[in-house]
Design an enzyme around this catalytic site. Structure first.
Site, mmCIF file in Angstrom:
data_model
loop_
_atom_site.group_PDB
_atom_site.id
_atom_site.type_symbol
_atom_site.label_atom_id
_atom_site.label_comp_id
_atom_site.label_asym_id
_atom_site.label_seq_id
_atom_site.Cartn_x
_atom_site.Cartn_y
_atom_site.Cartn_z
ATOM 1 N N ARG A 93 -22.646 -4.162 23.193
ATOM 2 C CA ARG A 93 -21.922 -4.060 21.983
ATOM 3 C C ARG A 93 -23.087 -2.256 21.588
ATOM 4 N NH1 ARG A 93 -24.948 -6.802 19.282
ATOM 5 N NH2 ARG A 93 -25.365 -7.976 20.189
ATOM 6 N N TYR A 221 -15.743 -3.157 26.291
ATOM 7 C CA TYR A 221 -17.068 -4.368 27.152
ATOM 8 C C TYR A 221 -16.861 -5.725 25.926
ATOM 9 C CZ TYR A 221 -21.370 -7.579 26.541
ATOM 10 O OH TYR A 221 -22.034 -7.814 26.810
ATOM 11 N N LYS A 230 -17.570 -11.989 18.346
ATOM 12 C CA LYS A 230 -17.877 -11.653 17.482
ATOM 13 C C LYS A 230 -17.507 -11.279 16.001
ATOM 14 C CE LYS A 230 -21.798 -13.576 19.122
ATOM 15 N NZ LYS A 230 -22.726 -12.541 20.222
ATOM 16 N N HIS A 250 -24.425 -18.171 14.492
ATOM 17 C CA HIS A 250 -24.376 -17.630 15.736
ATOM 18 C C HIS A 250 -25.556 -18.372 16.663
ATOM 19 C CE1 HIS A 250 -26.074 -13.728 18.938
ATOM 20 N NE2 HIS A 250 -25.548 -14.403 19.214
ATOM 21 N N SER A 272 -29.646 -12.610 19.803
ATOM 22 C CA SER A 272 -28.705 -12.555 21.526
ATOM 23 C C SER A 272 -29.213 -12.343 22.974
ATOM 24 C CB SER A 272 -27.901 -11.192 21.534
ATOM 25 O OG SER A 272 -26.643 -10.812 20.601
ATOM 26 N N CYS A 274 -31.690 -14.514 24.223
ATOM 27 C CA CYS A 274 -32.875 -15.252 23.360
ATOM 28 C C CYS A 274 -32.695 -16.157 23.976
ATOM 29 C CB CYS A 274 -33.235 -14.572 22.528
ATOM 30 S SG CYS A 274 -33.785 -13.181 21.472
ATOM 31 N N ASP A 301 -22.982 -20.365 21.277
ATOM 32 C CA ASP A 301 -23.411 -18.710 21.181
ATOM 33 C C ASP A 301 -22.718 -18.979 19.485
ATOM 34 O OD1 ASP A 301 -23.782 -16.257 21.059
ATOM 35 O OD2 ASP A 301 -21.423 -15.631 20.827
ATOM 36 N N ARG A 395 -22.230 -9.823 32.184
ATOM 37 C CA ARG A 395 -22.117 -11.898 31.811
ATOM 38 C C ARG A 395 -20.990 -12.122 32.902
ATOM 39 N NH1 ARG A 395 -23.948 -12.676 26.029
ATOM 40 N NH2 ARG A 395 -25.051 -10.970 26.033
HETATM 41 P P1 GTP Z 1 -26.416 -14.084 24.010
HETATM 42 O O1 GTP Z 1 -24.454 -14.696 24.762
HETATM 43 O O2 GTP Z 1 -26.235 -12.846 23.707
HETATM 44 O O3 GTP Z 1 -26.005 -15.155 22.498
HETATM 45 O O4 GTP Z 1 -27.310 -14.536 24.547
HETATM 46 P P2 GTP Z 1 -28.042 -16.122 24.065
HETATM 47 O O5 GTP Z 1 -29.199 -16.489 23.518
HETATM 48 O O6 GTP Z 1 -26.692 -17.158 24.233
HETATM 49 O O7 GTP Z 1 -29.136 -16.041 25.790
HETATM 50 P P3 GTP Z 1 -29.652 -17.106 26.999
HETATM 51 O O8 GTP Z 1 -29.618 -17.678 26.738
HETATM 52 O O9 GTP Z 1 -28.423 -16.334 27.756
HETATM 53 O O10 GTP Z 1 -30.785 -16.313 27.268
HETATM 54 C C1 GTP Z 1 -31.034 -14.896 28.347
HETATM 55 C C2 GTP Z 1 -32.327 -14.452 28.498
HETATM 56 O O11 GTP Z 1 -32.914 -15.901 28.021
HETATM 57 C C3 GTP Z 1 -32.347 -14.824 30.186
HETATM 58 O O12 GTP Z 1 -33.051 -14.328 30.297
HETATM 59 C C4 GTP Z 1 -33.153 -16.212 30.042
HETATM 60 O O13 GTP Z 1 -34.244 -16.043 31.401
HETATM 61 C C5 GTP Z 1 -34.789 -16.171 28.840
HETATM 62 N N1 GTP Z 1 -34.329 -17.777 28.682
HETATM 63 C C6 GTP Z 1 -33.600 -18.773 27.771
HETATM 64 N N2 GTP Z 1 -34.566 -19.381 28.093
HETATM 65 C C7 GTP Z 1 -36.057 -19.023 28.356
HETATM 66 C C8 GTP Z 1 -36.904 -20.007 27.615
HETATM 67 O O14 GTP Z 1 -37.204 -20.999 28.000
HETATM 68 N N3 GTP Z 1 -38.746 -19.462 28.131
HETATM 69 C C9 GTP Z 1 -38.196 -17.907 28.786
HETATM 70 N N4 GTP Z 1 -39.949 -17.715 28.745
HETATM 71 N N5 GTP Z 1 -37.160 -16.967 28.827
HETATM 72 C C10 GTP Z 1 -35.974 -18.087 28.246
HETATM 73 C C1 SPV Z 2 -23.912 -11.214 21.673
HETATM 74 O O1 SPV Z 2 -24.402 -10.071 22.165
HETATM 75 O O2 SPV Z 2 -24.986 -11.992 21.040
HETATM 76 C C2 SPV Z 2 -22.966 -11.811 22.669
HETATM 77 C C3 SPV Z 2 -22.795 -11.326 23.948
HETATM 78 O O3 SPV Z 2 -22.969 -13.013 22.833
HETATM 79 S S1 SPV Z 2 -21.475 -10.375 22.732
HETATM 80 O O4 SPV Z 2 -19.862 -11.111 23.034
HETATM 81 O O5 SPV Z 2 -20.950 -9.039 23.763
HETATM 82 O O6 SPV Z 2 -21.425 -10.151 21.530
HETATM 83 MN MN MN Z 3 -24.341 -13.648 21.409
#
Ligand code: GTP
Ligand code: SPV
Ligand code: MN
Length: 612
Positions: A93, A221, A230, A250, A272, A274, A301, A395
């Site tokens: 983004r 993207y 979003k 979110h 994002s 996290c 999400d 992704r």
């Molecule tokens: P968006 O799709 O971008 O909104 O993100 P999301 O919040 O769904 O993120 P996602 O669950 O894909 O987390 C991505 C990152 O966080 C990766 O690098 C994971 O390894 C890390 N991660 C997720 N959960 C944990 C956790 O409990 N501990 C740690 N240390 N890392 C974590």
């Molecule tokens: C984020 O960045 O929080 C996502 C991926 O979930 S995107 O759809 O690219 O915003």
């Molecule tokens: Mn997101």
């Protein structure tokens, strides 16, 4: 696409199913008029309506493979899976180029970029004009939320990208049924996407909340071009929610089933990349599994939440798939997500293993392919290269129905009742593993002061701590001060039926830079404490920022983590928080008069408690 027929008649809307002549997917005048207007602007060679049929989607997949837009992967190992690479300058983004085009600048607020709507339309139309020449206009009618749900909303996206069509067909409910449900209504969101030539200098993602309109140009993207996600489900929907008395957040939504078979639902907002996808699909630790605990994923999400007839807050996931971060997803960290991606999935910007025509990313396993192509499209030897094979924001787009732990309530038109809301961020220090807010308004304060290290999900520096209130900084479609006020208002509306509000931080680091808390499946240990607090089943320690667990109340059974270490990440350091309070005050300064008095009061009481 052999079955496609060019159609010049204004209302002759054919599909690829072989229906000929005057087949119309809708008679809705507002839809047809807008499409005519956009057609005149972008000048496509032909128009194709997406009816949602598998035949049509399959024809589009074949076409995308014939042009190199997608690569068909090993159909024995990854049936129905494809790989796509975006332009190297178009991988995340672009917050700098994302605009809220409300009539008044003040309505966009200090945390959004703003453009005057008439100027923005002119600029965007100048970029879009004639840009579909030699291309097809795909018309995607889509529903955010189960079709027909009182919480669902409809949009139409026009795009010149098959990749967008195929992603939208996974991420949302698309096709004829959507238009049948819309009928003659004018209540739908317009979305125009033009790839143009992916010129980063002319890339704009613009939202016109007062017109229910989104225009995105010069990107291919995900978050910039899958306009249901979003752009609609957060930026436009947050504005609608404010005006209509509901919330677009979110947030992931998960259900935790206890050994008695009772399921409680939690919604959690993390910025994002996290951990939302990971938490939403978590696998209970062995001890919990043995006792009969189960976790069900409703969404990873976005949550749309509304007060239900019983006075509680009910949530739906408006999406129909997962657009998840690939790197770090593996058999150990998130087996459910991995399983979800084994069929019918589109991978974007991961490494391509040429030996068996499969995909690979950093953190998938310890065996990177030797004979591969990296996310940029260059030959790549994972055993020697110092370059990454997959982009850190690569992704997967996978159907929700693939997920082994998808909730039985996923298609529920009423959604699920939320017991607890969690805010969380990625903070090496400062924020404890978990704490509970004192009450709703204090919880809103806790959400509003969220801070987190930036990630690769957006273009720009990674690892810089920034304030990201409610994980909505890049996604709030109006003035963030008004958004805070809306949260305060929702607390009044929900009264004593309001969910309890918590904060978590899985990302505390030790002095060597290692994560202290094991995270992932073990996060259930924290969720268990949260649900017990909601039920009034467990005590807690009052601190200046809220209630933290007594270390004995977090179940460490089966974990290689001692009580002293746990205590170290439950600690609240008042000196550190006094510094934090200064940062909050500075951040709050941005909102001027729009900062609700309730939050000013919250900050003052925090400072008083810290001074004690
Ligand atoms: P968006 O799709 O971008 O909104 O993100 P999301 O919040 O769904 O993120 P996602 O669950 O894909 O987390 C991505 C990152 O966080 C990766 O690098 C994971 O390894 C890390 N991660 C997720 N959960 C944990 C956790 O409990 N501990 C740690 N240390 N890392 C974590
Ligand atoms: C984020 O960045 O929080 C996502 C991926 O979930 S995107 O759809 O690219 O915003
Ligand atoms: Mn997101």
């Amino acid at each position: 696409m052999q079955t496609a027929r060019v159609c010049n008649n204004k209302v002759c809307l054919f599909t690829l199913r072989g229906r000929k002549g005057n087949y119309r997917m809708t008679n809705n005048k507002s839809v047809l008029n807008w499409i005519e207007e956009m057609k005149a602007l972008v000048n496509p060679d032909q128009v194709v309506w997406i009816d949602g049929s598998e035949e049509q989607l399959e024809a589009l997949r074949a076409e995308a493979c014939s042009t190199g837009e997608m690569i068909k992967l090993n159909q024995d190992k990854l049936p129905g899976c494809y790989l796509h690479r975006t332009a190297v300058n178009d991988v995340a983004r672009v917050e700098d180029r994302t605009f809220i085009c409300s009539r008044k600048e003040e309505d966009a607020g200090p945390t959004n970029h703003w453009k005057e709507p008439q100027e923005a339309y002119k600029m965007l139309y100048d970029i879009a004009r004639g840009s579909y020449k030699g291309r097809t206009m795909y018309v995607i009618p889509y529903s955010m939320g189960p079709i027909g749900s009182p919480l669902a909303k409809i949009g139409i996206e026009l795009t010149d990208s098959i990749y967008v069509v195929l992603n939208m067909a996974i991420m949302t409910r698309v096709g004829q049924k959507v238009l049948d449900t819309l009928g003659d209504s004018e209540d739908w969101v317009k979305g125009l996407h033009c790839k143009c030539d992916i010129d980063a200098e002319k890339r704009y993602i613009c939202h016109f909340p007062e017109d229910n309109t989104i225009i995105s140009v010069n990107s291919g993207y995900g978050g910039n071009v899958l306009l249901g996600k979003k752009c609609f489900a957060l930026r436009i929907a947050s504005y609608l929610g404010k005006n209509e008395g509901w919330m677009a957040e979110h947030m992931l939504i998960l259900g935790i089933e206890n050994p008695k078979g009772e399921i409680k639902y939690i919604a959690a907002a993390f910025p994002s990349a996290c951990g939302k996808t990971n938490l939403a699909m978590l696998i209970p630790p062995a001890g919990y599994k043995a006792k009969g605990y189960k976790v069900w994923c409703v969404g990873d999400d976005i949550a749309w939440m509304r007060k239900g007839p019983d006075g509680r807050l009910w949530a739906i996931n408006p999406e129909n798939g997962f657009f998840g971060v690939a790197p770090g997803t593996n058999e150990k960290s998130n087996p459910n997500a991995l399983a979800t991606t084994r069929k019918g999935t589109i991978f974007t910007n991961v490494a391509h293993n040429l030996d068996d025509n499969t995909v690979w990313w950093e953190g998938l396993d310890k065996n990177p392919p030797k004979n591969a192509v990296d996310w940029k499209g260059n030959p790549w030897d994972g055993t020697t290269s110092t370059e990454k094979g997959a982009h850190p924001n690569s992704r997967f787009t996978a159907p929700a129905k693939n997920c082994p732990c998808i909730s039985s309530e996923f298609e529920s038109v009423t959604g699920v009742p939320i017991s607890a809301i969690i805010f969380g961020g990625r903070r090496a220090k400062t924020a404890p593993l978990v704490y509970q807010s004192r009450d709703w308004n204090n919880g809103v304060f806790v959400g509003s002061i969220m801070a987190s290290e930036t990630t690769a999900a957006a273009a720009g520096a990674v690892g810089v701590v920034r304030r990201d209130p409610m994980a909505m900084l890049p996604f709030c479609g109006y003035h963030m001060g008004d958004y805070f006020a809306h949260w305060i208002e929702m607390g009044k509306v929900l009264g004593d039926k309001a969910p309890k509000i918590f904060n978590t931080n899985w990302f505390r680091l030790d002095d060597e830079g290692h994560f202290i808390w094991p995270g992932f499946g073990d996060n259930l240990r924290v969720l268990e404490w949260i649900l017990k607090r909601c039920e009034g089943e467990v005590d807690a320690k009052e601190t200046a920022i809220g209630y933290v667990p007594n270390a004995d109340d977090i179940n460490l059974e089966g974990l290689d983590l001692d009580k002293a270490t746990l205590e170290s990440i439950l600690e609240v350091d008042n000196d550190v928080w006094a510094e934090e309070a200064k940062g909050i005050e500075e951040f709050y300064g941005k909102f001027g008069d729009k900062l609700p008095q309730e939050l000013k009061d919250q900050l003052n009481s925090l400072k008083e408690r810290l001074a004690k």
